[in-house]
Scaffold this motif. Structure first.
Motif, PDB file in Angstrom:
ATOM      1  N   UNK A   1     -54.196  -9.063  32.695  1.00  0.00           N
ATOM      2  CA  UNK A   1     -53.694  -8.130  31.682  1.00  0.00           C
ATOM      3  C   UNK A   1     -54.022  -6.693  32.045  1.00  0.00           C
ATOM      4  N   UNK A   2     -55.273  -6.469  32.482  1.00  0.00           N
ATOM      5  CA  UNK A   2     -55.713  -5.090  32.684  1.00  0.00           C
ATOM      6  C   UNK A   2     -54.910  -4.385  33.776  1.00  0.00           C
ATOM      7  N   UNK A   3     -54.291  -5.147  34.674  1.00  0.00           N
ATOM      8  CA  UNK A   3     -53.484  -4.490  35.690  1.00  0.00           C
ATOM      9  C   UNK A   3     -52.025  -4.356  35.251  1.00  0.00           C
ATOM     10  N   UNK A   4     -51.746  -4.771  34.014  1.00  0.00           N
ATOM     11  CA  UNK A   4     -50.422  -4.512  33.455  1.00  0.00           C
ATOM     12  C   UNK A   4     -49.361  -5.550  33.770  1.00  0.00           C
ATOM     13  N   UNK A   5     -49.739  -6.663  34.453  1.00  0.00           N
ATOM     14  CA  UNK A   5     -48.731  -7.623  34.900  1.00  0.00           C
ATOM     15  C   UNK A   5     -48.055  -8.329  33.722  1.00  0.00           C
ATOM     16  N   UNK A   6     -48.852  -8.759  32.723  1.00  0.00           N
ATOM     17  CA  UNK A   6     -48.271  -9.516  31.613  1.00  0.00           C
ATOM     18  C   UNK A   6     -47.340  -8.627  30.786  1.00  0.00           C
ATOM     19  N   UNK A   7     -47.744  -7.385  30.567  1.00  0.00           N
ATOM     20  CA  UNK A   7     -46.899  -6.471  29.808  1.00  0.00           C
ATOM     21  C   UNK A   7     -45.594  -6.198  30.539  1.00  0.00           C
ATOM     22  N   UNK A   8     -45.682  -6.101  31.864  1.00  0.00           N
ATOM     23  CA  UNK A   8     -44.471  -5.846  32.644  1.00  0.00           C
ATOM     24  C   UNK A   8     -43.510  -7.024  32.550  1.00  0.00           C
ATOM     25  N   UNK A   9     -44.041  -8.249  32.488  1.00  0.00           N
ATOM     26  CA  UNK A   9     -43.173  -9.426  32.351  1.00  0.00           C
ATOM     27  C   UNK A   9     -42.351  -9.310  31.072  1.00  0.00           C
ATOM     28  N   UNK A  10     -42.982  -8.839  29.988  1.00  0.00           N
ATOM     29  CA  UNK A  10     -42.283  -8.697  28.712  1.00  0.00           C
ATOM     30  C   UNK A  10     -41.258  -7.565  28.789  1.00  0.00           C
ATOM     31  N   UNK A  11     -41.663  -6.408  29.302  1.00  0.00           N
ATOM     32  CA  UNK A  11     -40.743  -5.270  29.275  1.00  0.00           C
ATOM     33  C   UNK A  11     -39.592  -5.459  30.258  1.00  0.00           C
ATOM     34  N   UNK A  12     -39.803  -6.242  31.311  1.00  0.00           N
ATOM     35  CA  UNK A  12     -38.711  -6.489  32.257  1.00  0.00           C
ATOM     36  C   UNK A  12     -37.806  -7.623  31.801  1.00  0.00           C
ATOM     37  N   UNK A  13     -38.167  -8.258  30.691  1.00  0.00           N
ATOM     38  CA  UNK A  13     -37.321  -9.320  30.171  1.00  0.00           C
ATOM     39  C   UNK A  13     -37.501 -10.649  30.884  1.00  0.00           C
ATOM     40  N   UNK A  14     -38.548 -10.758  31.708  1.00  0.00           N
ATOM     41  CA  UNK A  14     -38.798 -12.046  32.368  1.00  0.00           C
ATOM     42  C   UNK A  14     -39.558 -12.978  31.437  1.00  0.00           C
ATOM     43  N   UNK A  15     -40.216 -12.397  30.434  1.00  0.00           N
ATOM     44  CA  UNK A  15     -40.818 -13.195  29.370  1.00  0.00           C
ATOM     45  C   UNK A  15     -40.293 -12.649  28.053  1.00  0.00           C
ATOM     46  N   UNK A  16     -40.186 -13.540  27.041  1.00  0.00           N
ATOM     47  CA  UNK A  16     -39.549 -13.134  25.793  1.00  0.00           C
ATOM     48  C   UNK A  16     -40.553 -12.608  24.777  1.00  0.00           C
ATOM     49  N   UNK A  17     -41.783 -13.185  24.773  1.00  0.00           N
ATOM     50  CA  UNK A  17     -42.768 -12.790  23.762  1.00  0.00           C
ATOM     51  C   UNK A  17     -44.133 -12.621  24.411  1.00  0.00           C
ATOM     52  N   UNK A  18     -45.003 -11.926  23.698  1.00  0.00           N
ATOM     53  CA  UNK A  18     -46.359 -11.713  24.198  1.00  0.00           C
ATOM     54  C   UNK A  18     -47.281 -11.547  23.002  1.00  0.00           C
TER      55      UNK A  18
END
Lengths: 340, 426
Positions: free
Chosen positions: B255-272
């Motif tokens: 999380x701290x490197x921003x990977x999970x947030x990027x998955x959400x904002x890039x639309x590769x994941x739907x929710x977080x």
């Protein structure tokens, strides 16, 4: 391959050696009287009283340094291992409680196993590769200087940088592997997320990081081997493989010991890459002993228990290196040049 | 008991040797007579700097902020607290994060101070102020905005899939299937930072069994983990994992490197499922997405669960505590009252925070993102219970192995039954 030129300018002219296969035969240091030879030795002994031999007093600075920065902390850690202490207030003496907990702790058992595996695998992977690279780099091939410099690069990077680089390369969603995986039909590749794969990556990255150092040791060792041995072997008709087996390897035995002790002690105390790359995970799959010590000390704040783990590590590393020195005959100080 | 003198000397020396930061000074109580206020270093410290400026203009004692880099704030604090370099006032998370200091009588109880200033005491949302207590005694005063855990979603992905944000647990299970058919990972999850996985369990246990389940555990009864609600929550996690709700490569996502947030904002994941700071994280990564297409809802209720569906988990706020041995006790207590002043609240809002004072309702309208701020404020104001993050509520020697067990559960390395057994054994 011996990776080592067996030709020498004087040798070629004297014996008409067909092994002038190596056109790049460079300059060798001129042969002179060997220091430490029997005749020189007696001369040195005669001169000894005048130059003054080192007295026990000479060891005082070193001893003081050792006492303050190694012995004293170890004694304190030994004491702390008998206490319960969270870093605040006074450590509470609890006798052997931490030690019995250590023996029963399944996490510690797993950590010991992982540390031993890491040590064994590191040795198995690193020794042959660095030995061969080192012997090769001691030679006189044209590509040698360039390639040696390339191989040497990882040694210039800090452990933290190396761990961060590999972590980024292995990122399952945004790294090159995320692109490569599906194209190779592997689906998603989460190397650092798998129990075994994460551990093997630690072995791999530590090898990547430390092979250059050991290569350097072997290169130095191989350059020390007197060329006359190879010339003699050549006269006897030994090929490169035989020369490697019967000359290079035995001549490098002290280097092998040095390098192995460094590797073993280094692997037993390996820490930074684990902290940065996997944080001991997934789960506890890469929680080796030094990481467990960190976790107990600076995450759980059980400094007493962490000291118990630390002291165990000191004991094990000391015993292992003593055993290695003993069983390899390193301690006997027998020269590899005996009889020459 | 051994001679305590030797013990403390041995302890102090060993700690210095163990922690490089220990003996390096870095601002502390002695040597000068300024009042040292330790802050976790981030962009929001400007709010506290403003308070210090106003304080210094009026007070005889000079206050100064020592910014401590965030990564190892707790280690630095702990080390300083064990030495003579301890701060006078310091930032913390309340609960288990200050419990060790309370046990050593190192903190000043603030009950009298609140009783003497009823107006000040009433200026905070009660459930938030309560989170600054340890065993019923007040040790912390709220100093930051609130950080509830919220279910964020990508509106674009939801529109393309023709689905609505979840309102029940069944909705969630349905979405897990539908979204995977669309080729999207239903939930981003940063498995390398197991505190993000902990958020799921916190909500599930609270929704199924109510706050009483964890309250029992916090009191030190590890058998509390055997409550059926914990097992049921763990089974639901296992079901989600098995159904592919988090995809198949989350274990090393950070999380701290921003990977999970990027998955959400890039639309590769739907929710977080993430703390409210996710909003500013994404604002930083992709401002347009954050403003236009970032949706947010409360964690859905679970049918038949005993917990109030309005309950919230997360970090109620951060707190200021005062060390008991400070030379500036009166000044320190006076300084604390600056945290409910109008300017202070206005500064917080301006920097995107949602204050925890009762009068903040109008103020949040001035927030740079008023809709999100209002949503958050109302969610927290109306929550009957605000559960502090488990790893902050429990003492570190329990929290550390607990977080590892949570990670193992999410990685499928342990079953729900093994999970419960392991926790009960802590």
């Amino acid at each position: 391959m011996t990776g080592r030129s067996s030709s020498q300018e004087t040798g070629d002219t004297m014996t008409g050696n067909p092994a002038a296969e190596d056109p790049g035969a460079g300059n060798r240091p001129p042969r002179g009287p060997r220091p430490g030879g029997p005749r020189d030795g007696s001369a040195a002994r005669a001169a000894a009283p005048r130059t003054g031999r080192p007295g026990p007093l000479w060891a005082v600075p070193g001893l003081l340094y050792f006492a303050f920065f190694a012995a004293l902390p170890m004694v304190l850690v030994a004491y702390l291992s008998l206490t319960s202490w969270g870093g605040l207030g006074t450590p509470r003496f609890i006798g052997m409680e931490n030690w019995s907990r250590l023996v029963a702790d399944p996490l510690m058992r797993q950590a010991v196993w992982l540390s031993l595996m890491l040590t064994a695998l590191s040795w198995i992977v690193q020794t042959p590769i660095s030995l061969l690279l080192g012997v090769w780099a001691a030679g006189r091939q044209r590509s040698r200087a360039v390639l040696s410099a390339v191989f040497f690069l990882p040694l210039l990077l800090s452990s933290a940088a190396i761990a961060l680089i590999w972590k980024a390369l292995l990122d399952p969603n945004f790294g090159p592997l995320a692109w490569l995986g599906p194209r190779l039909g592997l689906g998603s590749v989460d190397v650092l997320g798998g129990t075994n794969s994460a551990f093997l990556m630690i072995v791999f990255v530590s090898a990547w990081q430390f092979i250059p150092l050991h290569m350097l040791l072997y290169q130095g060792g191989a350059r020390q081997i007197p060329p006359s041995l190879y010339q003699a072997a050549e006269i006897d008709g030994a090929g490169r493989l035989l020369a490697f087996w019967h000359i290079t390897l035995p001549q490098l035995r002290h280097t092998i010991t040095t390098s192995s002790v460094l590797m073993v002690v280094g692997s037993l105390t390996y820490f930074d890459t684990v902290l940065i790359m996997t944080g001991g995970g997934p789960g506890t799959s890469t929680t080796i002993v030094p990481f467990l010590m960190y976790r107990a000390g600076f995450e759980s704040w059980e400094l007493g228990y962490a000291s118990t783990v630390a002291f165990t590590l000191v004991l094990v590393a000391t015993v292992v290196s003593l055993l290695m020195v003993r069983f390899t005959g390193f301690g006997k100080m027998r020269s590899t040049r005996e009889g020459m | 008991m051994r001679t305590p003198r030797l013990g403390s000397v041995a302890g102090a020396t060993a700690l210095c040797l163990l922690a490089a930061t220990a003996c390096s000074g870095g601002g502390g109580g002695d040597g000068d007579d300024r009042m040292h206020v330790w802050m976790y270093q981030d962009t929001l410290v400007v709010v506290q700097e403003g308070a210090v400026e106003r304080f210094n203009a009026e007070s005889e004692t000079e206050a100064v902020i020592d910014e401590v880099p965030g990564d190892n704030y707790e280690e630095r604090l702990r080390t300083a607290m064990g030495s003579s370099e301890r701060p006078d006032v310091f930032f913390n998370w309340g609960g288990g994060s200050i419990e060790p200091y309370v046990e050593q009588d190192m903190l000043q109880p603030l009950d009298d101070m609140l009783a003497d200033n009823p107006e000040f005491a009433d200026s905070f949302i009660p459930s938030i102020l309560e989170a600054g207590q340890v065993s019923g005694v007040q040790y912390g005063i709220p100093l930051r905005g609130t950080q509830p855990v919220i279910l964020f979603y990508n509106e674009t992905v939801f529109e393309e899939a023709g689905v609505e944000p979840p309102e029940t647990w069944d909705d969630i299970l349905g979405l897990v299937d539908t979204l995977q058919e669309e080729g999207v990972t239903p939930f981003a999850l940063a498995g390398a930072d197991p505190w993000t996985e902990q958020m799921w369990l916190q909500y599930l246990v609270d929704r199924i069994g109510g706050p009483e389940v964890f309250a029992r555990i916090v009191e030190g009864d590890s058998e509390g983990w055997r409550d059926p609600a914990v097992l049921e929550a763990a089974q639901m996690v296992q079901e989600l994992v098995d159904d592919g709700a988090f995809g198949d490569s989350y274990a090393s996502v950070s999380y701290t490197e921003g990977a999970a947030s990027a998955l959400l904002s890039e639309g590769r994941a739907a929710m977080h499922l993430m703390g409210s700071w996710e909003y500013s994280t994404i604002l930083d990564q992709d401002e347009e997405f954050a403003r236009e297409n970032l949706g947010y809802v409360e964690f859905p209720p679970i049918e038949g669960g005993e917990g109030d569906p309005d309950n919230v988990v997360g970090n109620p706020t951060n707190f200021f505590s005062v060390t008991a041995e400070t030379d500036h006790m009166d000044a320190a207590l006076e300084f604390l009252t600056y945290t409910s002043e109008e300017e202070y609240v206005a500064d917080m809002v301006e920097n995107g925070e949602v204050p925890t004072t009762t009068n903040a309702e109008e103020a949040v309208a001035d927030s740079p993102s008023p809709d999100f701020a209002t949503f958050q404020y109302e969610m927290v104001r109306d929550a009957p219970h605000f559960q502090l993050s488990w790893d902050q509520a429990l003492p570190p020697e329990v929290a550390t192995p607990m977080v590892t067990e949570i990670e193992s559960l999410f990685n499928g390395q342990s079953t729900p039954e093994q999970f419960v057994d392991a926790l009960a054994a802590l």
